[in-house]
Write a protein that holds these residues in place. Structure first.
Motif, PDB file in Angstrom:
ATOM      1  N   ILE A 135       0.832  -1.207   0.000  1.00 63.05           N
ATOM      2  CA  ILE A 135       0.000   0.000   0.000  1.00 63.05           C
ATOM      3  C   ILE A 135       0.872   1.266   0.000  1.00 63.05           C
ATOM      4  O   ILE A 135       0.368   2.353  -0.231  1.00 63.05           O
ATOM      5  N   GLU A 136       2.160   1.109   0.273  1.00 64.79           N
ATOM      6  CA  GLU A 136       3.089   2.238   0.217  1.00 64.79           C
ATOM      7  C   GLU A 136       3.493   2.491  -1.228  1.00 64.79           C
ATOM      8  O   GLU A 136       3.813   1.557  -1.973  1.00 64.79           O
ATOM      9  N   LEU A 137       3.513   3.747  -1.627  1.00 66.27           N
ATOM     10  CA  LEU A 137       3.899   4.089  -2.992  1.00 66.27           C
ATOM     11  C   LEU A 137       5.324   3.640  -3.303  1.00 66.27           C
ATOM     12  O   LEU A 137       5.627   3.234  -4.424  1.00 66.27           O
ATOM     13  N   GLY A 138       6.182   3.657  -2.304  1.00 62.60           N
ATOM     14  CA  GLY A 138       7.560   3.246  -2.511  1.00 62.60           C
ATOM     15  C   GLY A 138       7.723   1.759  -2.771  1.00 62.60           C
ATOM     16  O   GLY A 138       8.760   1.326  -3.288  1.00 62.60           O
ATOM     17  N   LYS A 139       6.698   0.973  -2.439  1.00 61.50           N
ATOM     18  CA  LYS A 139       6.765  -0.476  -2.640  1.00 61.50           C
ATOM     19  C   LYS A 139       5.964  -0.933  -3.849  1.00 61.50           C
ATOM     20  O   LYS A 139       6.232  -1.990  -4.415  1.00 61.50           O
ATOM     21  N   SER A 140       4.967  -0.136  -4.222  1.00 58.33           N
ATOM     22  CA  SER A 140       4.080  -0.535  -5.325  1.00 58.33           C
ATOM     23  C   SER A 140       3.293   0.689  -5.806  1.00 58.33           C
ATOM     24  O   SER A 140       2.962   1.572  -5.009  1.00 58.33           O
ATOM     25  N   PRO A 141       2.950   0.743  -7.101  1.00 59.52           N
ATOM     26  CA  PRO A 141       2.120   1.853  -7.604  1.00 59.52           C
ATOM     27  C   PRO A 141       0.627   1.647  -7.339  1.00 59.52           C
ATOM     28  O   PRO A 141      -0.195   2.435  -7.808  1.00 59.52           O
ATOM     29  N   TRP A 142       0.276   0.613  -6.593  1.00 56.93           N
ATOM     30  CA  TRP A 142      -1.133   0.252  -6.366  1.00 56.93           C
ATOM     31  C   TRP A 142      -1.962   1.440  -5.890  1.00 56.93           C
ATOM     32  O   TRP A 142      -3.096   1.635  -6.340  1.00 56.93           O
ATOM     33  N   ILE A 143      -1.415   2.257  -4.993  1.00 64.82           N
ATOM     34  CA  ILE A 143      -2.182   3.353  -4.396  1.00 64.82           C
ATOM     35  C   ILE A 143      -2.619   4.375  -5.443  1.00 64.82           C
ATOM     36  O   ILE A 143      -3.607   5.099  -5.255  1.00 64.82           O
ATOM     37  N   ARG A 144      -1.930   4.440  -6.580  1.00 66.97           N
ATOM     38  CA  ARG A 144      -2.297   5.390  -7.632  1.00 66.97           C
ATOM     39  C   ARG A 144      -3.592   4.993  -8.350  1.00 66.97           C
ATOM     40  O   ARG A 144      -4.152   5.806  -9.098  1.00 66.97           O
ATOM     41  N   ASP A 145      -4.069   3.783  -8.118  1.00 72.11           N
ATOM     42  CA  ASP A 145      -5.323   3.359  -8.752  1.00 72.11           C
ATOM     43  C   ASP A 145      -6.510   4.180  -8.278  1.00 72.11           C
ATOM     44  O   ASP A 145      -7.576   4.166  -8.910  1.00 72.11           O
ATOM     45  N   PHE A 146      -6.343   4.908  -7.172  1.00 72.93           N
ATOM     46  CA  PHE A 146      -7.443   5.730  -6.662  1.00 72.93           C
ATOM     47  C   PHE A 146      -7.522   7.096  -7.343  1.00 72.93           C
ATOM     48  O   PHE A 146      -8.534   7.789  -7.209  1.00 72.93           O
ATOM     49  N   ASP A 147      -6.481   7.475  -8.059  1.00 73.69           N
ATOM     50  CA  ASP A 147      -6.478   8.792  -8.701  1.00 73.69           C
ATOM     51  C   ASP A 147      -7.632   8.927  -9.697  1.00 73.69           C
ATOM     52  O   ASP A 147      -7.855   8.044 -10.529  1.00 73.69           O
ATOM     53  N   GLY A 148      -8.365  10.023  -9.580  1.00 73.61           N
ATOM     54  CA  GLY A 148      -9.458  10.291 -10.506  1.00 73.61           C
ATOM     55  C   GLY A 148     -10.761   9.587 -10.189  1.00 73.61           C
ATOM     56  O   GLY A 148     -11.727   9.719 -10.939  1.00 73.61           O
ATOM     57  N   LYS A 149     -10.819   8.877  -9.069  1.00 72.30           N
ATOM     58  CA  LYS A 149     -12.037   8.136  -8.721  1.00 72.30           C
ATOM     59  C   LYS A 149     -13.025   9.046  -7.993  1.00 72.30           C
ATOM     60  O   LYS A 149     -12.655  10.013  -7.330  1.00 72.30           O
ATOM     61  N   THR A 150     -14.315   8.720  -8.142  1.00 73.52           N
ATOM     62  CA  THR A 150     -15.396   9.436  -7.471  1.00 73.52           C
ATOM     63  C   THR A 150     -16.361   8.414  -6.881  1.00 73.52           C
ATOM     64  O   THR A 150     -16.187   7.203  -7.083  1.00 73.52           O
ATOM     65  N   LEU A 151     -17.399   8.902  -6.203  1.00 74.28           N
ATOM     66  CA  LEU A 151     -18.399   7.976  -5.665  1.00 74.28           C
ATOM     67  C   LEU A 151     -19.222   7.332  -6.777  1.00 74.28           C
ATOM     68  O   LEU A 151     -19.896   6.324  -6.550  1.00 74.28           O
ATOM     69  N   GLY A 152     -19.171   7.916  -7.977  1.00 76.24           N
ATOM     70  CA  GLY A 152     -19.905   7.333  -9.106  1.00 76.24           C
ATOM     71  C   GLY A 152     -19.008   6.608 -10.087  1.00 76.24           C
ATOM     72  O   GLY A 152     -19.483   5.914 -10.993  1.00 76.24           O
ATOM     73  N   ASN A 153     -17.717   6.749  -9.922  1.00 73.92           N
ATOM     74  CA  ASN A 153     -16.745   6.109 -10.805  1.00 73.92           C
ATOM     75  C   ASN A 153     -15.597   5.536  -9.981  1.00 73.92           C
ATOM     76  O   ASN A 153     -14.688   6.260  -9.594  1.00 73.92           O
ATOM     77  N   PRO A 154     -15.670   4.248  -9.630  1.00 74.10           N
ATOM     78  CA  PRO A 154     -16.656   3.262 -10.081  1.00 74.10           C
ATOM     79  C   PRO A 154     -17.982   3.404  -9.317  1.00 74.10           C
ATOM     80  O   PRO A 154     -18.041   4.127  -8.322  1.00 74.10           O
ATOM     81  N   PRO A 155     -19.016   2.686  -9.766  1.00 76.55           N
ATOM     82  CA  PRO A 155     -20.274   2.678  -9.015  1.00 76.55           C
ATOM     83  C   PRO A 155     -20.037   2.200  -7.584  1.00 76.55           C
ATOM     84  O   PRO A 155     -19.081   1.454  -7.322  1.00 76.55           O
ATOM     85  N   LEU A 156     -20.869   2.638  -6.664  1.00 77.00           N
ATOM     86  CA  LEU A 156     -20.666   2.312  -5.252  1.00 77.00           C
ATOM     87  C   LEU A 156     -20.474   0.819  -4.998  1.00 77.00           C
ATOM     88  O   LEU A 156     -19.647   0.424  -4.169  1.00 77.00           O
ATOM     89  N   GLU A 157     -21.220  -0.017  -5.735  1.00 82.67           N
ATOM     90  CA  GLU A 157     -21.116  -1.459  -5.504  1.00 82.67           C
ATOM     91  C   GLU A 157     -19.787  -2.034  -5.977  1.00 82.67           C
ATOM     92  O   GLU A 157     -19.434  -3.168  -5.641  1.00 82.67           O
ATOM     93  N   ARG A 158     -19.024  -1.255  -6.759  1.00 83.04           N
ATOM     94  CA  ARG A 158     -17.731  -1.738  -7.241  1.00 83.04           C
ATOM     95  C   ARG A 158     -16.566  -1.166  -6.438  1.00 83.04           C
ATOM     96  O   ARG A 158     -15.403  -1.404  -6.768  1.00 83.04           O
ATOM     97  N   TRP A 159     -16.916  -0.402  -5.383  1.00 84.42           N
ATOM     98  CA  TRP A 159     -15.864   0.111  -4.509  1.00 84.42           C
ATOM     99  C   TRP A 159     -15.431  -1.009  -3.560  1.00 84.42           C
ATOM    100  O   TRP A 159     -15.896  -1.118  -2.424  1.00 84.42           O
ATOM    101  N   GLY A 160     -14.524  -1.843  -4.022  1.00 89.89           N
ATOM    102  CA  GLY A 160     -14.021  -2.960  -3.238  1.00 89.89           C
ATOM    103  C   GLY A 160     -12.884  -3.623  -3.972  1.00 89.89           C
ATOM    104  O   GLY A 160     -12.555  -3.257  -5.108  1.00 89.89           O
TER     105      GLY A 160
END
Length: 204
Positions: A135-160
């Motif tokens: 979850i640390e940026l220094g170990k993986s770029p995974w945390i950048r997957d949240f950039d540009g996200k909103t409560l509608g993108n993805p739909p609420l049911e896909r927030w997981g």
């Protein structure tokens, strides 16, 4: 030595010791004050650097540390750092937390005026090295997957995480950790949405 001079010496010594004690106390107080100021300045710089890290270059031109409000969330005050450009509030930065595998995971997130994530970083955790620490940026770029996200993108049911039917990757052997971060970011967006007008200084 006469009795009178002896008596004067006895009286003089405690006074001299008292003066030295006061002088030493003053020096200690001064040193403590200077040290505290240095520590406070260093902490302020670290915080300012962390806040800047979740914002795109040129997004804001104000001093975040002196542009804050507090809003209660789950019974606890949350400090909101407002991002301004040319004196217009165009975003907010704040911390959210959720329980991970070992302890709470603290997440710093920046949201633009429309409620879109523009930067997310994990600032404190106690997850398993080599597994949950992705979850640390220094170990993986995974945390950048949240950039540009909103409560509608993805739909609420896909927030997981994908294991739960969501869109975010989980880690092999450490599903609890990314699941907690996803929940924290989603909760942060919901918090921002609920208090958006107050954060942006808009009238109801």
């Amino acid at each position: 030595m006469s009795f009178a001079s002896f008596r004067e010496k006895i009286v003089y010594q405690p006074i001299l010791l008292g003066v030295f004690a006061l002088f030493a106390s003053g020096l200690l107080a001064l040193a403590s004050s200077v040290t505290s100021d240095v520590i406070a300045a260093a902490e302020a710089k670290d915080l300012r650097d962390s806040l800047s890290e979740v914002l795109p270059a040129g997004f804001a031109d104000n001093d975040f540390l002196n542009d804050t409000i507090e809003i209660e969330r789950n019974g606890k005050p949350v400090t909101i750092y407002r991002a301004r450009h040319k004196n217009v509030i165009n975003g907010a930065i704040f911390k959210v937390a959720e329980r991970g595998y070992a302890a709470d995971i603290q997440v710093l997130m920046a949201v633009d005026a429309e409620g879109r994530t523009i930067g997310v970083r994990v600032v404190k955790h106690a997850e398993t090295p080599g597994l949950g620490d992705k979850i640390e940026l220094g170990k993986s770029p995974w945390i950048r997957d949240f950039d540009g996200k909103t409560l509608g993108n993805p739909p609420l049911e896909r927030w997981g995480v994908k294991k739960d039917g969501g869109i975010f990757d989980q880690f092999a052997g450490a599903t609890i950790t990314p699941r907690a971060v996803v929940k924290a970011v989603k909760g942060g967006l919901e918090f921002y949405s609920e208090h958006r007008k107050e954060i942006l200084g808009e009238k109801s």
